[in-house]
Design a protein around this motif. Structure first.
Motif, PDB file in Angstrom:
ATOM      1  N   ARG A  63       0.822  -1.214   0.000  1.00  0.00           N
ATOM      2  CA  ARG A  63       0.000   0.000   0.000  1.00  0.00           C
ATOM      3  C   ARG A  63       0.858   1.266   0.000  1.00  0.00           C
ATOM      4  O   ARG A  63       0.564   2.227  -0.707  1.00  0.00           O
ATOM      5  N   HIS A  64       1.899   1.255   0.804  1.00  0.00           N
ATOM      6  CA  HIS A  64       2.798   2.416   0.840  1.00  0.00           C
ATOM      7  C   HIS A  64       3.440   2.619  -0.523  1.00  0.00           C
ATOM      8  O   HIS A  64       3.527   3.745  -1.021  1.00  0.00           O
ATOM      9  N   GLN A  65       3.869   1.539  -1.143  1.00  0.00           N
ATOM     10  CA  GLN A  65       4.510   1.631  -2.453  1.00  0.00           C
ATOM     11  C   GLN A  65       3.543   2.193  -3.493  1.00  0.00           C
ATOM     12  O   GLN A  65       3.922   3.023  -4.324  1.00  0.00           O
ATOM     13  N   ILE A  66       2.304   1.764  -3.453  1.00  0.00           N
ATOM     14  CA  ILE A  66       1.298   2.283  -4.388  1.00  0.00           C
ATOM     15  C   ILE A  66       1.119   3.782  -4.191  1.00  0.00           C
ATOM     16  O   ILE A  66       1.064   4.543  -5.165  1.00  0.00           O
ATOM     17  N   ALA A  67       1.061   4.229  -2.952  1.00  0.00           N
ATOM     18  CA  ALA A  67       0.876   5.658  -2.664  1.00  0.00           C
ATOM     19  C   ALA A  67       2.057   6.488  -3.161  1.00  0.00           C
ATOM     20  O   ALA A  67       1.864   7.516  -3.821  1.00  0.00           O
ATOM     21  N   VAL A  68       3.277   6.052  -2.885  1.00  0.00           N
ATOM     22  CA  VAL A  68       4.430   6.853  -3.307  1.00  0.00           C
ATOM     23  C   VAL A  68       4.615   6.783  -4.823  1.00  0.00           C
ATOM     24  O   VAL A  68       5.042   7.764  -5.441  1.00  0.00           O
ATOM     25  N   ASP A  69       4.281   5.649  -5.422  1.00  0.00           N
ATOM     26  CA  ASP A  69       4.341   5.564  -6.888  1.00  0.00           C
ATOM     27  C   ASP A  69       3.362   6.552  -7.518  1.00  0.00           C
ATOM     28  O   ASP A  69       3.671   7.195  -8.519  1.00  0.00           O
ATOM     29  N   ARG A 105       4.759  10.082  -7.218  1.00  0.00           N
ATOM     30  CA  ARG A 105       5.812  10.278  -8.221  1.00  0.00           C
ATOM     31  C   ARG A 105       5.196  10.457  -9.601  1.00  0.00           C
ATOM     32  O   ARG A 105       5.598  11.331 -10.372  1.00  0.00           O
ATOM     33  N   GLU A 106       4.219   9.634  -9.937  1.00  0.00           N
ATOM     34  CA  GLU A 106       3.541   9.734 -11.222  1.00  0.00           C
ATOM     35  C   GLU A 106       2.947  11.127 -11.415  1.00  0.00           C
ATOM     36  O   GLU A 106       3.087  11.727 -12.486  1.00  0.00           O
ATOM     37  N   LEU A 107       2.297  11.649 -10.391  1.00  0.00           N
ATOM     38  CA  LEU A 107       1.722  12.991 -10.468  1.00  0.00           C
ATOM     39  C   LEU A 107       2.806  14.040 -10.707  1.00  0.00           C
ATOM     40  O   LEU A 107       2.613  14.965 -11.509  1.00  0.00           O
ATOM     41  N   ARG A 108       3.926  13.892 -10.037  1.00  0.00           N
ATOM     42  CA  ARG A 108       5.029  14.847 -10.217  1.00  0.00           C
ATOM     43  C   ARG A 108       5.534  14.813 -11.647  1.00  0.00           C
ATOM     44  O   ARG A 108       5.713  15.857 -12.288  1.00  0.00           O
ATOM     45  N   VAL A 109       5.727  13.617 -12.176  1.00  0.00           N
ATOM     46  CA  VAL A 109       6.263  13.464 -13.534  1.00  0.00           C
ATOM     47  C   VAL A 109       5.269  14.004 -14.568  1.00  0.00           C
ATOM     48  O   VAL A 109       5.671  14.717 -15.496  1.00  0.00           O
ATOM     49  N   THR A 154      10.299  18.690 -11.265  1.00  0.00           N
ATOM     50  CA  THR A 154      11.448  17.950 -10.759  1.00  0.00           C
ATOM     51  C   THR A 154      11.270  17.728  -9.262  1.00  0.00           C
ATOM     52  O   THR A 154      10.433  18.378  -8.619  1.00  0.00           O
ATOM     53  N   GLN A 155      12.072  16.847  -8.721  1.00  0.00           N
ATOM     54  CA  GLN A 155      12.071  16.671  -7.270  1.00  0.00           C
ATOM     55  C   GLN A 155      12.419  17.984  -6.593  1.00  0.00           C
ATOM     56  O   GLN A 155      11.849  18.328  -5.560  1.00  0.00           O
ATOM     57  N   ALA A 156      13.337  18.726  -7.189  1.00  0.00           N
ATOM     58  CA  ALA A 156      13.735  20.017  -6.616  1.00  0.00           C
ATOM     59  C   ALA A 156      12.570  21.001  -6.608  1.00  0.00           C
ATOM     60  O   ALA A 156      12.411  21.774  -5.655  1.00  0.00           O
ATOM     61  N   ASP A 157      11.743  20.989  -7.653  1.00  0.00           N
ATOM     62  CA  ASP A 157      10.569  21.869  -7.706  1.00  0.00           C
ATOM     63  C   ASP A 157       9.617  21.577  -6.547  1.00  0.00           C
ATOM     64  O   ASP A 157       9.143  22.488  -5.866  1.00  0.00           O
ATOM     65  N   VAL A 158       9.333  20.289  -6.347  1.00  0.00           N
ATOM     66  CA  VAL A 158       8.416  19.893  -5.288  1.00  0.00           C
ATOM     67  C   VAL A 158       9.024  20.211  -3.926  1.00  0.00           C
ATOM     68  O   VAL A 158       8.350  20.731  -3.038  1.00  0.00           O
ATOM     69  N   ALA A 159      10.305  19.927  -3.776  1.00  0.00           N
ATOM     70  CA  ALA A 159      10.982  20.200  -2.509  1.00  0.00           C
ATOM     71  C   ALA A 159      10.925  21.683  -2.163  1.00  0.00           C
ATOM     72  O   ALA A 159      10.661  22.051  -1.013  1.00  0.00           O
ATOM     73  N   VAL A 189      12.176  14.647  -0.986  1.00  0.00           N
ATOM     74  CA  VAL A 189      11.305  14.144  -2.049  1.00  0.00           C
ATOM     75  C   VAL A 189      11.853  12.823  -2.586  1.00  0.00           C
ATOM     76  O   VAL A 189      11.108  11.870  -2.803  1.00  0.00           O
ATOM     77  N   SER A 190      13.145  12.749  -2.760  1.00  0.00           N
ATOM     78  CA  SER A 190      13.762  11.500  -3.217  1.00  0.00           C
ATOM     79  C   SER A 190      13.479  10.363  -2.237  1.00  0.00           C
ATOM     80  O   SER A 190      13.089   9.260  -2.645  1.00  0.00           O
ATOM     81  N   ASP A 191      13.653  10.634  -0.960  1.00  0.00           N
ATOM     82  CA  ASP A 191      13.399   9.609   0.061  1.00  0.00           C
ATOM     83  C   ASP A 191      11.938   9.160   0.064  1.00  0.00           C
ATOM     84  O   ASP A 191      11.649   7.986   0.253  1.00  0.00           O
TER      85      ASP A 191
END
Length: 82
Positions: free
Chosen positions: A10-16, A19-23, A28-33, A43-45
């Motif tokens: 479940r955690h993996q589905i949520a973080v995936d 990430r999908e929404l960000r992409v 970028t990860q920097a933008d979200v951060a 964000v990477s973690d």
């Protein structure tokens, strides 16, 4: 294993999904951060499953992505089959 563990499916589905929404938003990860006021490594973690997200953190994450939390929650529930 607890269903809320960072090692759960479940955690993996949520973080995936986050990430999908960000992409899709072409952020970028920097933008979200920057929007979160956190370092890029935060964000990477999150995206690699090293960091567990609390509900209010997810709300902030959604805001940084420009996604309404209710829409995120509805789609996440669908993906989790709940």
């Amino acid at each position: 294993m607890k269903q809320t563990s960072i090692y759960s499916e479940r955690h993996q589905i949520a973080v995936d999904y986050l990430r999908e929404l960000r992409v899709v938003q072409k952020l970028t990860q920097a933008d979200v951060a920057e929007a979160l006021g956190r370092p890029q490594t935060y964000v990477s973690d999150v995206e690699v499953g090293k960091r567990r997200l609390e509900l209010l953190s997810v709300v902030s994450y959604c805001a940084a992505l420009g996604v309404p939390f209710p829409a995120f929650a509805k789609e996440l529930a669908r993906r989790l089959n709940i």
